[in-house]
Design a protein around this motif. Structure first.
Motif, PDB file in Angstrom:
ATOM      1  N   ASP A   1       0.798  -1.233   0.000  1.00  0.00           N
ATOM      2  CA  ASP A   1       0.000   0.000   0.000  1.00  0.00           C
ATOM      3  C   ASP A   1       0.832   1.285   0.000  1.00  0.00           C
ATOM      4  OD1 ASP A   1      -2.071  -1.732   0.107  1.00  0.00           O
ATOM      5  OD2 ASP A   1      -2.562  -1.385   2.222  1.00  0.00           O
ATOM      6  N   GLY A   2       2.131   1.154   0.199  1.00  0.00           N
ATOM      7  CA  GLY A   2       2.947   2.373   0.211  1.00  0.00           C
ATOM      8  C   GLY A   2       4.377   2.101   0.645  1.00  0.00           C
ATOM      9  N   THR A   3       5.163   3.162   0.616  1.00  0.00           N
ATOM     10  CA  THR A   3       6.578   3.068   0.983  1.00  0.00           C
ATOM     11  C   THR A   3       6.870   4.090   2.067  1.00  0.00           C
ATOM     12  OG1 THR A   3       7.202   2.355  -1.234  1.00  0.00           O
ATOM     13  CG2 THR A   3       8.939   3.382   0.078  1.00  0.00           C
ATOM     14  N   ILE A   4       7.555   3.648   3.107  1.00  0.00           N
ATOM     15  CA  ILE A   4       8.036   4.594   4.119  1.00  0.00           C
ATOM     16  C   ILE A   4       9.536   4.724   3.943  1.00  0.00           C
ATOM     17  CG2 ILE A   4       8.406   5.025   6.578  1.00  0.00           C
ATOM     18  CD1 ILE A   4       5.773   3.667   7.169  1.00  0.00           C
ATOM     19  N   VAL A   5      10.001   5.959   3.818  1.00  0.00           N
ATOM     20  CA  VAL A   5      11.426   6.224   3.645  1.00  0.00           C
ATOM     21  C   VAL A   5      11.926   6.945   4.885  1.00  0.00           C
ATOM     22  CG1 VAL A   5      13.183   7.197   2.118  1.00  0.00           C
ATOM     23  CG2 VAL A   5      10.966   6.567   1.191  1.00  0.00           C
ATOM     24  N   VAL A   6      13.042   6.496   5.429  1.00  0.00           N
ATOM     25  CA  VAL A   6      13.527   7.083   6.676  1.00  0.00           C
ATOM     26  C   VAL A   6      15.045   7.186   6.667  1.00  0.00           C
ATOM     27  CG1 VAL A   6      13.504   4.789   7.816  1.00  0.00           C
ATOM     28  CG2 VAL A   6      13.440   6.846   9.233  1.00  0.00           C
ATOM     29  N   ASN A   7      15.547   8.253   7.241  1.00  0.00           N
ATOM     30  CA  ASN A   7      16.975   8.315   7.574  1.00  0.00           C
ATOM     31  C   ASN A   7      17.132   9.196   8.818  1.00  0.00           C
ATOM     32  OD1 ASN A   7      17.048  10.965   6.691  1.00  0.00           O
ATOM     33  ND2 ASN A   7      18.255  10.553   4.852  1.00  0.00           N
ATOM     34  N   ARG A   8      18.343   9.594   9.146  1.00  0.00           N
ATOM     35  CA  ARG A   8      18.528  10.323  10.411  1.00  0.00           C
ATOM     36  C   ARG A   8      17.828  11.683  10.416  1.00  0.00           C
ATOM     37  NH1 ARG A   8      24.888   8.962  11.898  1.00  0.00           N
ATOM     38  NH2 ARG A   8      24.482   6.805  12.479  1.00  0.00           N
ATOM     39  N   GLU A   9      17.528  12.202   9.236  1.00  0.00           N
ATOM     40  CA  GLU A   9      16.892  13.527   9.177  1.00  0.00           C
ATOM     41  C   GLU A   9      15.384  13.458   9.418  1.00  0.00           C
ATOM     42  OE1 GLU A   9      19.353  13.388   6.033  1.00  0.00           O
ATOM     43  OE2 GLU A   9      20.578  13.620   7.824  1.00  0.00           O
ATOM     44  N   GLY A  10      14.758  12.345   9.046  1.00  0.00           N
ATOM     45  CA  GLY A  10      13.308  12.248   9.230  1.00  0.00           C
ATOM     46  C   GLY A  10      12.722  11.129   8.384  1.00  0.00           C
ATOM     47  N   TRP A  11      11.385  11.168   8.200  1.00  0.00           N
ATOM     48  CA  TRP A  11      10.741  10.095   7.454  1.00  0.00           C
ATOM     49  C   TRP A  11       9.482  10.606   6.752  1.00  0.00           C
ATOM     50  CZ3 TRP A  11       5.748   8.238   8.576  1.00  0.00           C
ATOM     51  CH2 TRP A  11       5.182   8.730   9.769  1.00  0.00           C
ATOM     52  N   GLU A  12       9.025   9.851   5.761  1.00  0.00           N
ATOM     53  CA  GLU A  12       7.784  10.194   5.056  1.00  0.00           C
ATOM     54  C   GLU A  12       7.126   8.923   4.530  1.00  0.00           C
ATOM     55  OE1 GLU A  12       8.320  12.161   1.159  1.00  0.00           O
ATOM     56  OE2 GLU A  12      10.438  11.657   1.383  1.00  0.00           O
ATOM     57  N   LEU A  13       5.838   9.036   4.232  1.00  0.00           N
ATOM     58  CA  LEU A  13       5.119   7.889   3.660  1.00  0.00           C
ATOM     59  C   LEU A  13       4.599   8.273   2.280  1.00  0.00           C
ATOM     60  CD1 LEU A  13       2.523   5.642   5.506  1.00  0.00           C
ATOM     61  CD2 LEU A  13       2.363   6.140   3.084  1.00  0.00           C
ATOM     62  N   ILE A  14       4.962   7.461   1.283  1.00  0.00           N
ATOM     63  CA  ILE A  14       4.508   7.701  -0.095  1.00  0.00           C
ATOM     64  C   ILE A  14       3.521   6.580  -0.439  1.00  0.00           C
ATOM     65  CG2 ILE A  14       5.278   7.956  -2.500  1.00  0.00           C
ATOM     66  CD1 ILE A  14       8.197   8.244  -1.153  1.00  0.00           C
TER      67      ILE A  14
ATOM     68  N   THR B   1      -1.000   9.933   2.578  1.00  0.00           N
ATOM     69  CA  THR B   1       0.352  10.475   2.433  1.00  0.00           C
ATOM     70  C   THR B   1       0.795  11.077   3.764  1.00  0.00           C
ATOM     71  OG1 THR B   1      -0.072  11.091   0.145  1.00  0.00           O
ATOM     72  CG2 THR B   1       1.736  12.251   1.237  1.00  0.00           C
ATOM     73  N   ILE B   2       2.051  10.854   4.120  1.00  0.00           N
ATOM     74  CA  ILE B   2       2.599  11.593   5.276  1.00  0.00           C
ATOM     75  C   ILE B   2       3.834  12.320   4.769  1.00  0.00           C
ATOM     76  CG2 ILE B   2       3.563  11.443   7.613  1.00  0.00           C
ATOM     77  CD1 ILE B   2       1.905   8.908   8.045  1.00  0.00           C
ATOM     78  N   SER B   3       3.779  13.631   4.803  1.00  0.00           N
ATOM     79  CA  SER B   3       4.918  14.399   4.290  1.00  0.00           C
ATOM     80  C   SER B   3       6.061  14.356   5.307  1.00  0.00           C
ATOM     81  CB  SER B   3       4.502  15.833   4.001  1.00  0.00           C
ATOM     82  OG  SER B   3       3.973  16.373   5.179  1.00  0.00           O
ATOM     83  N   LEU B   4       7.198  14.869   4.899  1.00  0.00           N
ATOM     84  CA  LEU B   4       8.416  14.704   5.697  1.00  0.00           C
ATOM     85  C   LEU B   4       8.229  15.092   7.161  1.00  0.00           C
ATOM     86  CD1 LEU B   4      11.440  13.930   5.527  1.00  0.00           C
ATOM     87  CD2 LEU B   4      11.901  16.374   5.291  1.00  0.00           C
ATOM     88  N   GLN B   5       8.524  14.180   8.041  1.00  0.00           N
ATOM     89  CA  GLN B   5       8.482  14.410   9.500  1.00  0.00           C
ATOM     90  C   GLN B   5       9.933  14.527   9.977  1.00  0.00           C
ATOM     91  OE1 GLN B   5       5.195  14.249  11.180  1.00  0.00           O
ATOM     92  NE2 GLN B   5       4.824  14.502   8.974  1.00  0.00           N
ATOM     93  N   GLN B   6      10.252  15.691  10.499  1.00  0.00           N
ATOM     94  CA  GLN B   6      11.644  15.916  10.919  1.00  0.00           C
ATOM     95  C   GLN B   6      11.981  15.095  12.167  1.00  0.00           C
ATOM     96  OE1 GLN B   6      13.787  17.761   9.287  1.00  0.00           O
ATOM     97  NE2 GLN B   6      12.504  19.018   7.947  1.00  0.00           N
ATOM     98  N   ALA B   7      13.214  14.590  12.207  1.00  0.00           N
ATOM     99  CA  ALA B   7      13.675  13.863  13.401  1.00  0.00           C
ATOM    100  C   ALA B   7      14.138  14.859  14.455  1.00  0.00           C
ATOM    101  CB  ALA B   7      14.832  12.956  13.015  1.00  0.00           C
ATOM    102  N   ASP B   8      14.156  14.416  15.720  1.00  0.00           N
ATOM    103  CA  ASP B   8      14.581  15.355  16.780  1.00  0.00           C
ATOM    104  C   ASP B   8      16.093  15.380  16.973  1.00  0.00           C
ATOM    105  OD1 ASP B   8      15.153  13.020  18.143  1.00  0.00           O
ATOM    106  OD2 ASP B   8      13.615  13.249  19.664  1.00  0.00           O
ATOM    107  N   ARG B   9      16.805  14.496  16.264  1.00  0.00           N
ATOM    108  CA  ARG B   9      18.272  14.450  16.309  1.00  0.00           C
ATOM    109  C   ARG B   9      18.825  14.212  17.717  1.00  0.00           C
ATOM    110  NH1 ARG B   9      21.235  15.508  11.627  1.00  0.00           N
ATOM    111  NH2 ARG B   9      19.916  16.361  10.028  1.00  0.00           N
TER     112      ARG B   9
END
Ligand SMILES: NC(=O)c1ccc[n+]([C@@H]2O[C@H](COP(=O)([O-])OP(=O)(O)OC[C@H]3O[C@@H](n4cnc5c(N)ncnc54)[C@H](O)[C@@H]3O)[C@@H](O)[C@H]2O)c1
Length: 436
Positions: free
Chosen positions: A325-338, A350-358
């Motif tokens: 149903d979709g792809t979640i992409v994540v790295n240290r900067e944040g994540w999103e759902l396409i 859709t979930i647009s880019l969610q910033q990480a708290d670092r």
């Protein structure tokens, strides 16, 4: 203090096996009291080790009592850095065995190159100390297994430096994937395009710099002439000390993949790659590599292209969870759902880019120190580190043999492949002995 710790350990030995708690003197410490103080020593001070120490020292009642490095110039530089952030002067030590023997020390941070993770960790556990050890857990599958056994046998807390495990956004992503938000998981793709290979010109062997105990730097690794291209930081590209981008960054990102499949190891592994771009440089590990890990109904892929920066989904590195149903992409900067689209309709929101708290690293160190006090297993316990390091090493072994390998997780062996089996266990240079 040590004797109390030992007697406590002996008394509670019978309880250990069934308990999620790891007994130790820290259990009897009163929070905030002088007895609650945790004395830390750092082994391997140049890069990540010192970064780890700095975060440890941000926590209440944690003190650095010793720094250890085989390079005198690193040791002195870090001693003066430490003087700016700590009131007490630490002991300065060249040989890590003095740290192991020092009864004042409760916790050891291991920030040495990968070939020097196993022995200090095992010896520290044996001496009743808790350990924060950098990733990958070790430079071979066998050493990873030994480290897990040592921590369990001596009831020690061992936190592995895969700090993403403590990061809120990584936790959120893994929960979403496991909750079925992107439908049935079909593939996990992890990749890293980093400055590897291009910046490591070949230089001639030379004498080791004054103040460096090169024999101790080599330790259990084979005898070899000194070369700055294999020394501080650069050891990553040489098999004797590291495993290239796959065990360096791959282990971090493959750990996230394993987390989403509850630590389940693959049935098969295959890899292709080579030194395609930087043949003239100081590099033994692959600058270009793809690994495929096969499961019954999904696969995990690792890919790296050292020296390049255009990764996937607009990110130089990351993990993509690809579901029906979709792809979640994540790295240290944040994540999103396409979302996937079917009949012009998105299959999920859709979930647009969610910033990480670092804040991954400080939380990871905090979790370790809390575990030292509570004796609860830490968030990236040695078994988790063992599994993700094993996955990374399996990829390199498949690459080095050129074979499609089958993995028997129960036996922790490759099936019927003597070339691959031989790469599971390192042979230690004397007088160092591979622990059993
Ligand atoms: N968690 C992370 O995000 C992260 C980031 C970078 C590095 N790391 C890991 O940290 C570790 C260190 O990497 P680095 O880049 O800091 O390496 P580095 O080469 O810069 O530093 C290693 C230090 O260890 C010292 N050393 C080597 N053998 C020793 C021994 N027997 N006793 C005492 N000191 C010894 C070296 O002299 C050097 O000062 C590696 O395992 C690496 O994978 C983790």
């Amino acid at each position: 203090m040590k004797s109390t710790r030992r007697s406590f350990l002996q008394k509670s030995a019978a309880l250990i096996a069934a308990s999620p708690f790891v007994p130790g003197i820290a259990q009897s410490r009163r929070a905030g009291s002088p007895a609650d103080r945790i004395n830390v020593a750092l082994i391997g001070c140049n890069g990540m080790g010192f970064y780890n120490l700095q975060d440890h020292l941000k926590l209440p009642n944690v003190e650095c009592v010793a720094l250890c490095d085989v390079d005198e110039s690193v040791l002195n530089r870090r001693a003066s850095d430490l003087a700016k952030i700590a009131s007490k002067s630490p002991k300065l030590v060249r040989d890590f065995r003095r740290i192991i023997d020092d009864k004042e020390i409760d916790v050891v941070i291991v920030g040495t190159p990968d070939h020097w993770h196993c022995l200090p960790t095992v010896y520290a556990c044996e001496a009743g100390k808790d350990v924060y050890v950098e990733k990958p857990l070790a430079n071979s599958i066998y050493e990873c297994d030994v480290m897990l056994k040592a921590s369990r046998k001596f009831n020690r807390i061992v936190q592995v430096g895969q700090q993403q495990r403590s990061g809120a956004h990584w936790q959120q992503v893994v929960e979403l994937v496991k909750s079925g938000r992107i439908g049935r998981l079909r593939k996990i793709k992890a990749w890293g395009f980093f400055e590897y290979g291009r910046t490591s010109p070949r230089v001639p062997d030379s004498a080791a710099p004054a103040g460096v105990d090169y024999d101790l730097w080599l330790g259990p690794a084979p005898q070899r002439a000194f070369n700055t291209g294999r020394f501080h930081g650069n050891w990553r590209f040489s098999w004797d000390y590291g495993g290239g981008l796959l065990t360096d960054w791959g282990v971090h990102l493959l750990d996230i993949a394993l987390w989403a499949v509850d630590g389940k190891m693959p049935n098969t592994v295959q890899s292709i790659g080579g030194i395609y771009a930087y043949k003239g440089n100081q590099i033994e590990t692959a600058d270009t590599q793809t690994v495929l890990y096969g499961y019954d109904d999904l696969h995990i892929e690792w890919e790296h292209l050292g020296g390049l920066h255009n990764g996937y989904y607009g990110r130089g590195y990351g993990v993509a969870f690809i579901g029906n149903d979709g792809t979640i992409v994540v790295n240290r900067e944040g994540w999103e759902l396409i979302p996937e689209v079917e009949n012009d309709k998105p299959k999920t929101e859709t979930i647009s880019l969610q910033q990480a708290d670092r804040a991954d690293h400080i939380k990871h160190v905090t979790n370790f120190i809390e575990s030292v006090r509570s004796r609860k297993l830490p968030i990236c316990d040695v078994e988790i580190g063992r599994n993700s390091a094993t996955l990374a090493h399996m990829g390199n072994i498949a690459y080095r043999t050129g074979d499609k390998l089958q993995w028997d997780q129960k036996a922790r062996q490759f099936v019927s492949n003597s070339k691959a089996t031989a790469l599971i266990t390192p042979s230690y240079r004397k007088p160092w002995k591979l622990p059993e």
